[in-house]
Design an enzyme around this catalytic site. Sequence first.
Site, PDB file in Angstrom:
ATOM      1  N   HIS A  36      -3.984  24.874 -10.733  1.00  0.00           N
ATOM      2  CA  HIS A  36      -4.149  24.660 -12.168  1.00  0.00           C
ATOM      3  C   HIS A  36      -4.271  26.014 -12.859  1.00  0.00           C
ATOM      4  CE1 HIS A  36      -8.312  25.486 -11.247  1.00  0.00           C
ATOM      5  NE2 HIS A  36      -8.384  24.417 -10.455  1.00  0.00           N
ATOM      6  N   GLY A  38      -6.728  27.683 -13.782  1.00  0.00           N
ATOM      7  CA  GLY A  38      -7.724  28.589 -13.190  1.00  0.00           C
ATOM      8  C   GLY A  38      -7.084  29.436 -12.091  1.00  0.00           C
ATOM      9  N   HIS A  39      -6.311  28.773 -11.210  1.00  0.00           N
ATOM     10  CA  HIS A  39      -5.609  29.521 -10.158  1.00  0.00           C
ATOM     11  C   HIS A  39      -4.583  30.482 -10.783  1.00  0.00           C
ATOM     12  CE1 HIS A  39      -6.622  25.661  -7.944  1.00  0.00           C
ATOM     13  NE2 HIS A  39      -7.192  26.575  -7.183  1.00  0.00           N
ATOM     14  N   LYS A 151     -16.262  29.556 -10.744  1.00  0.00           N
ATOM     15  CA  LYS A 151     -16.773  28.183 -10.733  1.00  0.00           C
ATOM     16  C   LYS A 151     -17.455  27.940  -9.387  1.00  0.00           C
ATOM     17  CE  LYS A 151     -14.280  24.459 -10.106  1.00  0.00           C
ATOM     18  NZ  LYS A 151     -14.984  23.795  -8.982  1.00  0.00           N
ATOM     19  N   SER A 187     -10.774  22.105 -12.229  1.00  0.00           N
ATOM     20  CA  SER A 187     -10.942  21.866 -10.798  1.00  0.00           C
ATOM     21  C   SER A 187      -9.816  20.951 -10.349  1.00  0.00           C
ATOM     22  CB  SER A 187     -12.289  21.165 -10.548  1.00  0.00           C
ATOM     23  OG  SER A 187     -12.299  20.593  -9.253  1.00  0.00           O
ATOM     24  N   SER A 188      -9.317  21.178  -9.131  1.00  0.00           N
ATOM     25  CA  SER A 188      -8.275  20.285  -8.608  1.00  0.00           C
ATOM     26  C   SER A 188      -8.816  18.856  -8.523  1.00  0.00           C
ATOM     27  CB  SER A 188      -7.830  20.754  -7.221  1.00  0.00           C
ATOM     28  OG  SER A 188      -7.413  22.097  -7.286  1.00  0.00           O
TER      29      SER A 188
END
Length: 292
Positions: A36, A38-39, A151, A187-188
Site C-alpha cells: 500500500h 505506506g510501503h 506503525k 495496513s495490509s
Amino acid sequence: MRVVTKISELRDEIQTFRSTHSDAKVGLVPTMGFLHEGHASLIRRSVTECGLTVVSIFVNPLQFGPGEDFERYPRDAERDTALAEAAGANLVFMPAVAEMYPRPLATRVLVSGVTDRLCGASRPGHFDGVGTVVSKLFHIAMPDRAYFGMKDAQQVAVITTMVQDLDMPVEIVPCETVREPDGLALSSRNVYLNEEERVQALALSRTLSRVKGWLDDGLSAQETAERMRQQINDVPLAELDYAEILTFPELTVPEGQLTSGTRWIAALAVRFGRTRLIDNRIFSGDEVSAHV
Ligand code: PAF
C-alpha cells in the site's frame, strides 16, 4: 525492474550492481506484500537515498502464531510488482517458503527485553520470527540501509537492537506512519475490515490524538494508559488487546514524568472481529508542555 525468486539470483543481481557502482548504496525494503501507500513511501525514500532499491515480498510463516492469519494473509503478486515498480524499485525478491526455509531451522534470532511487552507479550514467538527472517534477508541482500514503517514501532526497536547487538553493517531507517485522510494507519490487514468495523477502527488514531492533551494536563503514564483503555472500551465492536505507555525505544514502564530528552510511546492493539490492528504515537518530553 526485475523480479527474482531465488536467493542466488538476488545475490548475483546485487553483486553485479555493486561491481559497477562502487559508491552507490543498496536499500532494502522488507515487506510481506499486499503493498500500500505506506510501503510505497518506504520504497520512494530508498530510491532517493540509494542507487539500488530491493523490495522483498515474503509472507513469513515463522512470525505467525497458531490460529493467526498466515493462511488468509492477503496476497497479490501482480499488483505488488506493479506498485513496487511505480514507486521506483529496481529489484523485487519474491521467494517461496521452501527457498527461505528449505529445512526446519535449527538457528533463530531471539531479541529479549524490547520484546517483553506489547506485541511481544500478546503474540508469543512473533518477534523471534521477525528477527530471524530479517536477519536472513540482511545476510542475503547485504543492504547498506533498510527501511521500516513506524506503525510497527516495536518491530523497529527489535530490529535496531538486533543490528546493534550483532554488529550488522546496515543502517535502519525508521519512516513515518502513513495514514488514510481520516487518520486510520495504513495496513495490509485493513482490507479485512467490514464497513462498520472500518468506521469504528478510527478509535485507534482518535484515542492516540488525545494522548498529548492528557500528558500536557500532567496525567501520569499509568493514568494516560487507563484513559486510552476507557476510550477503546467505549467502542462497541472494539476488543482491546493492549493500551500502554512505555519509554521509547527501550519499551520499559516509565517512572515519573516525561522529561526533556526522553520519549514515550503510546501504543494500542485492538481487535475488530478477526482483525487485529495496531497503532502508536511517540511523544518527546520537549513537546509536552506540562513537564518542560
Ligand atoms: O513488517 C513486516 O511486513 C514484516 O514483519 C517484515 C519486516 C517484512 C518481516 O517479515
